[in-house]
Design an enzyme around this catalytic site. Structure first.
Site, PDB file in Angstrom:
ATOM      1  N   TRP A   1       0.846  -1.175  -0.038  1.00 47.59           N
ATOM      2  CA  TRP A   1      -0.104   0.053  -0.089  1.00 47.59           C
ATOM      3  C   TRP A   1       1.149   1.173  -0.482  1.00 47.59           C
ATOM      4  O   TRP A   1       0.279   2.719  -0.257  1.00 47.59           O
ATOM      5  CB  TRP A   1      -0.972  -0.230   1.472  1.00 47.59           C
ATOM      6  CG  TRP A   1      -2.402  -0.536   0.876  1.00 47.59           C
ATOM      7  CD1 TRP A   1      -2.057  -1.815   0.210  1.00 47.59           C
ATOM      8  CD2 TRP A   1      -3.088  -1.489   1.869  1.00 47.59           C
ATOM      9  NE1 TRP A   1      -2.894  -2.824   0.286  1.00 47.59           N
ATOM     10  CE2 TRP A   1      -3.806  -2.940   1.562  1.00 47.59           C
ATOM     11  CE3 TRP A   1      -3.245  -0.721   3.356  1.00 47.59           C
ATOM     12  CZ2 TRP A   1      -4.914  -3.220   2.134  1.00 47.59           C
ATOM     13  CZ3 TRP A   1      -4.667  -1.342   4.039  1.00 47.59           C
ATOM     14  CH2 TRP A   1      -5.294  -1.959   3.224  1.00 47.59           C
ATOM     15  N   LYS A   2       2.445   1.377  -0.049  1.00 49.45           N
ATOM     16  CA  LYS A   2       3.280   2.235   0.121  1.00 49.45           C
ATOM     17  C   LYS A   2       2.478   3.489   1.112  1.00 49.45           C
ATOM     18  O   LYS A   2       2.189   3.219   2.061  1.00 49.45           O
ATOM     19  CB  LYS A   2       3.162   2.929  -1.334  1.00 49.45           C
ATOM     20  CG  LYS A   2       3.410   2.098  -2.092  1.00 49.45           C
ATOM     21  CD  LYS A   2       3.553   2.484  -3.574  1.00 49.45           C
ATOM     22  CE  LYS A   2       4.089   1.433  -4.293  1.00 49.45           C
ATOM     23  NZ  LYS A   2       5.072   1.467  -5.748  1.00 49.45           N
TER      24      LYS A   2
ATOM     25  N   HIS B   1      12.489  -2.196  -1.567  1.00 51.65           N
ATOM     26  CA  HIS B   1      11.729  -1.747  -2.398  1.00 51.65           C
ATOM     27  C   HIS B   1      12.352  -0.877  -3.665  1.00 51.65           C
ATOM     28  O   HIS B   1      13.498   0.250  -2.963  1.00 51.65           O
ATOM     29  CB  HIS B   1      10.436  -1.264  -2.373  1.00 51.65           C
ATOM     30  CG  HIS B   1       9.279  -0.910  -3.336  1.00 51.65           C
ATOM     31  ND1 HIS B   1       9.575   0.392  -3.758  1.00 51.65           N
ATOM     32  CD2 HIS B   1       8.737  -1.971  -3.047  1.00 51.65           C
ATOM     33  CE1 HIS B   1       8.344   0.439  -4.584  1.00 51.65           C
ATOM     34  NE2 HIS B   1       7.994  -1.508  -4.786  1.00 51.65           N
TER      35      HIS B   1
ATOM     36  N   GLU C   1      12.108   1.503  -4.261  1.00 50.36           N
ATOM     37  CA  GLU C   1      11.433   3.115  -4.096  1.00 50.36           C
ATOM     38  C   GLU C   1      12.805   3.843  -2.524  1.00 50.36           C
ATOM     39  O   GLU C   1      12.705   4.936  -2.460  1.00 50.36           O
ATOM     40  CB  GLU C   1       9.719   3.243  -3.852  1.00 50.36           C
ATOM     41  CG  GLU C   1       9.207   3.427  -5.290  1.00 50.36           C
ATOM     42  CD  GLU C   1       7.666   2.952  -4.265  1.00 50.36           C
ATOM     43  OE1 GLU C   1       7.137   2.777  -3.700  1.00 50.36           O
ATOM     44  OE2 GLU C   1       7.227   2.448  -5.612  1.00 50.36           O
TER      45      GLU C   1
ATOM     46  N   GLU D   1      11.342  -6.608  -9.709  1.00 50.38           N
ATOM     47  CA  GLU D   1      10.208  -5.770  -9.166  1.00 50.38           C
ATOM     48  C   GLU D   1      11.526  -5.169 -11.095  1.00 50.38           C
ATOM     49  O   GLU D   1      11.595  -3.926 -10.030  1.00 50.38           O
ATOM     50  CB  GLU D   1      10.008  -4.965  -8.728  1.00 50.38           C
ATOM     51  CG  GLU D   1       9.067  -5.632  -7.391  1.00 50.38           C
ATOM     52  CD  GLU D   1       8.819  -4.771  -6.207  1.00 50.38           C
ATOM     53  OE1 GLU D   1       6.867  -5.049  -6.716  1.00 50.38           O
ATOM     54  OE2 GLU D   1       8.590  -3.773  -5.649  1.00 50.38           O
TER      55      GLU D   1
ATOM     56  N   GLY E   1       4.836   1.588 -11.539  1.00 48.52           N
ATOM     57  CA  GLY E   1       3.333   2.509 -10.854  1.00 48.52           C
ATOM     58  C   GLY E   1       3.672   3.422 -12.321  1.00 48.52           C
ATOM     59  O   GLY E   1       2.948   4.590 -12.400  1.00 48.52           O
TER      60      GLY E   1
ATOM     61  N   SER F   1       3.172  -2.937 -11.768  1.00 44.45           N
ATOM     62  CA  SER F   1       1.995  -2.834 -12.839  1.00 44.45           C
ATOM     63  C   SER F   1       1.276  -3.922 -13.420  1.00 44.45           C
ATOM     64  O   SER F   1       0.302  -4.189 -14.614  1.00 44.45           O
ATOM     65  CB  SER F   1       2.176  -1.948 -14.024  1.00 44.45           C
ATOM     66  OG  SER F   1       3.243  -0.351 -13.964  1.00 44.45           O
TER      67      SER F   1
ATOM     68  N   GLY G   1       1.343  -2.471  -5.969  1.00 37.69           N
ATOM     69  CA  GLY G   1       0.633  -1.324  -5.704  1.00 37.69           C
ATOM     70  C   GLY G   1      -0.078  -0.928  -5.953  1.00 37.69           C
ATOM     71  O   GLY G   1      -1.281  -1.129  -5.377  1.00 37.69           O
ATOM     72  N   GLY G   2      -0.531  -0.176  -7.061  1.00 40.09           N
ATOM     73  CA  GLY G   2      -1.178   0.588  -7.268  1.00 40.09           C
ATOM     74  C   GLY G   2      -2.472   0.053  -7.136  1.00 40.09           C
ATOM     75  O   GLY G   2      -3.934   0.162  -6.774  1.00 40.09           O
TER      76      GLY G   2
HETATM   77  C1  PEP Z   1       5.167  -2.349  -6.309  1.00 35.93           C
HETATM   78  O1  PEP Z   1       5.241  -0.889  -5.586  1.00 35.93           O
HETATM   79  O2  PEP Z   1       5.688  -2.981  -5.405  1.00 35.93           O
HETATM   80  C2  PEP Z   1       4.769  -2.433  -6.984  1.00 35.93           C
HETATM   81  C3  PEP Z   1       5.088  -2.770  -8.401  1.00 35.93           C
HETATM   82  O3  PEP Z   1       3.295  -0.940  -7.862  1.00 35.93           O
HETATM   83  P1  PEP Z   1       2.676  -0.826  -8.641  1.00 35.93           P
HETATM   84  O4  PEP Z   1       1.623  -1.966  -8.651  1.00 35.93           O
HETATM   85  O5  PEP Z   1       1.699   0.503  -8.836  1.00 35.93           O
HETATM   86  O6  PEP Z   1       3.429  -0.965 -10.337  1.00 35.93           O
END
Ligand code: PEP
Length: 253
Positions: A13-14, A98, A100, A170, A176, A216, A237-238
């Site tokens: 959920w970041k 991660h 980020e 990832e 994202g 994504s 994520g999203g």
């Molecule tokens: C994530 O942050 O681990 C991720 C995969 O984000 P998203 O699904 O939004 O690309």
């Protein structure tokens, strides 16, 4: 030899959802996924919402994860969170490294390794993230980058400990951005990760390792990704912030 790996779908959920919003989201997810079998479902809310989500999922099979931890047990580390604090709240997993955190908070392979070692020592299950940037992919360095990240993250981790580790591939360019790796691109790297684990450890460790794809992932692309032989789940994520889309990912066929 074929090893059955239970798919693991985790929602990261970041920095989203206050405690009350997190409670609502977790409640909605529970209703939608309650009859799902043979999937590990994991929610990773922000630290401030861990308790609310822990209480909400208490009587379910959904597991709780934090998005980070610090490598010391306790002390003068303002702003950091220890393994013990996470365990007391009911965390089972912890996301480590991660992109980020690597990109914005100075995380390196060395600090990823320290966090990973601490998680293992304290009984948390690490989800360790690796992945290349667009520049690295376009200059043909994706494999080399991932090999280095794996070697760095897994320094001094034993084969027995590897049974408790999940790796998440990832690609940074897919996080994202709405740009997903094609199933073929993702499979190539997942296979490469498994081959590296085999080289670092042994056949059985490599065959048992669960490797999630993240970047994504949506209800539209999840099935083709999960159909790949070395993709064992998703780190999302999203699409994990909406109960319907997260539930659809959990229920992929
Ligand atoms: C994530 O942050 O681990 C991720 C995969 O984000 P998203 O699904 O939004 O690309």
């Amino acid at each position: 030899m074929t090893t059955k790996r239970i798919p693991i779908i985790a929602g990261n959920w970041k920095m989203n959802k206050t405690a009350s919003e997190a409670r609502d989201l977790a409640t909605a997810i529970i209703l939608l996924v309650k009859n799902v079998k043979n999937r590990d479902v994991v929610l990773a809310p922000p630290f401030t919402s861990l308790q609310a989500v822990a209480e909400t999922i208490k009587k379910t099979d959904i597991a709780l994860a934090s998005q980070n931890l610090y490598w010391e047990d306790k002390g003068a580390y303002t702003g950091e969170i220890s393994a013990e604090m996470l365990l007391e709240l009911g965390c089972k997993y912890v996301i480590i490294g991660h992109s980020e955190r690597r990109q914005y908070f100075g995380e390196t392979d060395e600090t990823v390794n320290k966090r990973l070692r601490q998680a293992l020592n304290k009984g948390l299950l690490p989800i360790v993230c690796v992945g290349e940037t667009l520049d690295e992919r376009e200059s043909g360095k994706a494999n080399q980058v991932i090999k280095g990240q794996l070697k760095g993250a897994l320094k001094d981790v034993t084969a027995a400990e590897m049974e408790r580790v999940v790796v998440a591939y990832e690609p940074v360019w897919a996080i994202g951005t709405g740009k997903t790796a094609t199933p073929k691109q993702a499979q190539e790297i997942h296979q490469f990760i498994r081959a590296n684990i085999k080289a670092l450890y042994d056949d059985a460790t490599a065959a048992a390792l669960r490797i999630q794809y993240g970047g994504s992932v949506t209800p539209d692309n999840v099935s083709t990704l999960m159909a790949m032989p070395d993709i064992d789940g998703a780190l999302v994520g999203g699409a994990s912030l909406k109960p319907e889309s997260f539930a659809a990912l959990v229920k992929f066929t």
